[in-house]
Design a protein around this motif. Structure first.
Motif, PDB file in Angstrom:
ATOM      1  N   GLY A  35      18.634 -10.243  36.109  1.00  0.00           N
ATOM      2  CA  GLY A  35      20.082 -10.291  36.201  1.00  0.00           C
ATOM      3  C   GLY A  35      20.696 -11.595  35.756  1.00  0.00           C
ATOM      4  O   GLY A  35      21.926 -11.738  35.749  1.00  0.00           O
ATOM      5  N   GLU A  36      19.870 -12.559  35.346  1.00  0.00           N
ATOM      6  CA  GLU A  36      20.380 -13.859  34.911  1.00  0.00           C
ATOM      7  C   GLU A  36      20.671 -13.839  33.414  1.00  0.00           C
ATOM      8  O   GLU A  36      20.058 -13.091  32.656  1.00  0.00           O
ATOM      9  CB  GLU A  36      19.347 -14.939  35.227  1.00  0.00           C
ATOM     10  N   GLU A  82      20.355   1.516  27.684  1.00  0.00           N
ATOM     11  CA  GLU A  82      20.205   0.978  29.033  1.00  0.00           C
ATOM     12  C   GLU A  82      18.945   0.129  29.200  1.00  0.00           C
ATOM     13  O   GLU A  82      18.041   0.457  29.957  1.00  0.00           O
ATOM     14  CB  GLU A  82      20.208   2.119  30.062  1.00  0.00           C
ATOM     15  N   PRO A  83      18.882  -1.011  28.514  1.00  0.00           N
ATOM     16  CA  PRO A  83      17.715  -1.885  28.676  1.00  0.00           C
ATOM     17  C   PRO A  83      17.793  -2.639  30.001  1.00  0.00           C
ATOM     18  O   PRO A  83      18.869  -2.760  30.611  1.00  0.00           O
ATOM     19  CB  PRO A  83      17.850  -2.855  27.499  1.00  0.00           C
ATOM     20  N   PHE A  99      30.675  -8.454  22.678  1.00  0.00           N
ATOM     21  CA  PHE A  99      30.685  -9.393  23.797  1.00  0.00           C
ATOM     22  C   PHE A  99      31.172  -8.719  25.072  1.00  0.00           C
ATOM     23  O   PHE A  99      30.684  -9.020  26.169  1.00  0.00           O
ATOM     24  CB  PHE A  99      31.543 -10.610  23.462  1.00  0.00           C
ATOM     25  N   GLN A 100      32.131  -7.818  24.946  1.00  0.00           N
ATOM     26  CA  GLN A 100      32.583  -7.069  26.111  1.00  0.00           C
ATOM     27  C   GLN A 100      31.450  -6.217  26.678  1.00  0.00           C
ATOM     28  O   GLN A 100      31.260  -6.129  27.898  1.00  0.00           O
ATOM     29  CB  GLN A 100      33.781  -6.182  25.750  1.00  0.00           C
ATOM     30  N   LEU A 117      27.027  -5.286  30.650  1.00  0.00           N
ATOM     31  CA  LEU A 117      25.613  -5.122  30.963  1.00  0.00           C
ATOM     32  C   LEU A 117      25.137  -6.188  31.953  1.00  0.00           C
ATOM     33  O   LEU A 117      24.410  -5.888  32.902  1.00  0.00           O
ATOM     34  CB  LEU A 117      24.781  -5.187  29.685  1.00  0.00           C
ATOM     35  N   THR A 118      25.532  -7.442  31.728  1.00  0.00           N
ATOM     36  CA  THR A 118      25.099  -8.511  32.631  1.00  0.00           C
ATOM     37  C   THR A 118      25.694  -8.333  34.019  1.00  0.00           C
ATOM     38  O   THR A 118      25.041  -8.637  35.024  1.00  0.00           O
ATOM     39  CB  THR A 118      25.475  -9.889  32.068  1.00  0.00           C
TER      40      THR A 118
END
Length: 466
Positions: free
Chosen positions: A63-64, A175-176, A197-198, A203-204
């Motif tokens: 998640g980083e 969905e990686p 970028f959006q 995703l992040t």
């Protein structure tokens, strides 16, 4: 930290390439060492070693968002290929936990003879998805790529922009768990980059681990919270993106200073040779413009670590004043803000620019401006106003510059970065930083909800009519 919390773990990784000077040397290396071993002679290598990466170690939590920055040739792309498994390290270990989607070199992962549709299913299968799962995501992929009927054409007929559209659409829609993005996005148009970028931010926020490589420092600062700095295959530092980016700018500045210092020495040497040829006795003076870089960083204070420059001028302080000329760090939209920059000149000099950059607490650059911007407008309008760029300064001189503006900013905490630079030409085309200061000052803007309210980073002063 549990190993289950780690998405990417790189331990003491090295990558070496054998460089052959000719095909004959490659053939010798294949045959002769074995023969030399059989006859009891010491084997000889017929190649030069090039270490693309040398002892790289870092980890990225699940998640980083992490960035990798460095100049061309620093080993960024090699490192990404090692992480994705397309290359194997010479030594060291790399562990990844989760399904990886990688957008590396343009067109990588595509079969040029296959159509766009066939490549979508091929990439999905490589990522471990069934045909039914890809069918369910196909419309979303095609919609994001937005290349229309070209999906039915072979990929080898695509432009670079169409290629990156399809590649990015495939990778992010499948969905990686780990998304790796290299410089490929730079090929796309501005609108597509915005959509990318959006999507990356979405995703992040959903917990996808991001490894992002770009020369665009603003993108790295905005999208990542930690970064790894590489230089000539070596890992210089790992830390917060804002701090690593400052170190990267300091590295670029140091190399630029060394370049100009060498240029000055070459010019001085040429002048000395010319003087000898013409029997002139004229000493040459070579300024050591890189002297400021010789300080030991270990002995620097936090303020010193936030600054860099050649040292011919120094920013002594940056103060925020209100409309009454009083120190203040809290303002409302509509208030007048004055940024006062105190400078100290170390040698006789001219062609200076004193400027600032304003960022919000998210690290987004809101505005940058300086005395040279005003001088450029003066020249364009053929005004007879005094130009700061033409002012001459003497060694030891102290002065300040006031930059005034009406606050139209939204509620946030803002950082002021300040710089004094030497501008060889009055148009920002040949700049040398004499002193740059991050976190030179801070101020906060509050929106008074009952009196005047708006949302966003800046007030556009809209009017409604009906």
């Amino acid at each position: 930290m549990s190993s289950n919390d780690i998405a990417i773990n790189v331990k003491n990784v090295k990558k070496c390439y054998n460089i052959y000077h000719s095909p004959r040397d490659r053939l010798k290396q294949f045959v002769l060492p074995k023969f030399q071993y059989l006859v009891g002679k010491e084997s000889k290598n017929y190649y030069d070693e090039f270490w693309a990466l040398d002892d790289i170690s870092f980890s990225v939590k699940k998640g980083e968002s992490a960035g990798i920055i460095g100049r061309n040739g620093s080993g960024k792309s090699t490192l990404l290929q090692l992480i994705t498994g397309t290359l194997t390290p010479t030594s060291g270990e790399i562990y990844t936990h989760g399904r990886i989607a990688a957008l590396l070199e343009l067109g990588s992962g595509f079969n040029p003879e296959f159509t766009g549709i066939e490549n979508i299913y091929l990439n999905g299968a490589v990522l471990g998805l069934s045909r039914q799962e890809i069918d369910n995501k196909f419309d979303a992929i095609a919609g994001f790529a937005d290349i229309g009927s070209h999906l039915k054409q072979p990929v080898k007929t695509y432009s670079s922009g169409m290629m990156v559209r399809l590649a990015f659409a495939v990778q992010v829609q499948l969905e990686p768990e780990i998304l790796i993005v290299d410089e490929a996005l730079a090929v796309g148009d501005a609108l597509f980059q915005k959509r990318c970028f959006q999507q990356i931010e979405k995703l992040t926020s959903d917990g996808v681990t991001l490894l992002f490589v770009s020369h665009d420092q603003e993108s790295v600062r905005t999208l990542t919270n930690k970064s790894i700095l590489l230089d000539r295959g070596k890992q210089l530092n790992v830390g917060l993106s804002s701090e690593i980016l400052l170190e990267y700018r300091r590295l670029l500045h140091k190399e630029e200073s060394e370049y100009f210092s060498k240029l000055a020495q070459d010019l001085a040497s040429k002048k000395e040779i010319d003087n000898i040829a013409t029997n002139k006795e004229e000493p040459s003076v070579i300024p050591d413009i890189s002297n400021n870089e010789k300080n030991d960083n270990k002995n620097q204070s936090r303020t010193d670590k936030l600054s860099f420059g050649e040292g011919d001028a120094e920013i002594e302080s940056v103060k925020i004043l209100n409309s009454n000329g009083e120190f203040s760090n809290a303002f409302n939209p509509g208030d007048k803000i004055k940024i006062r920059i105190h400078c100290h000149i170390k040698r006789n000099i001219s062609k200076l620019n004193v400027g600032i950059r304003i960022r919000n607490k998210e690290g987004v650059k809101i505005y940058s401006w300086g005395t040279l911007n005003q001088d450029m407008a003066i020249r364009y309008n053929n005004s007879d106003c005094t130009q700061f760029w033409k002012r001459k300064f003497s060694a030891g001189e102290r002065f300040f510059v006031d930059l005034d503006f009406i606050c139209n900013l939204g509620t946030n905490l803002y950082e002021v970065q300040a710089a004094v630079s030497l501008e060889e030409t009055p148009n920002y085309l040949s700049q040398r930083i004499l002193h740059w200061q991050d976190e030179a000052a801070f101020f906060h803007v509050n929106v008074v909800r009952d009196e005047y309210f708006f949302g966003g980073v800046i007030d556009l002063k809209m009017n409604a009519s009906w």
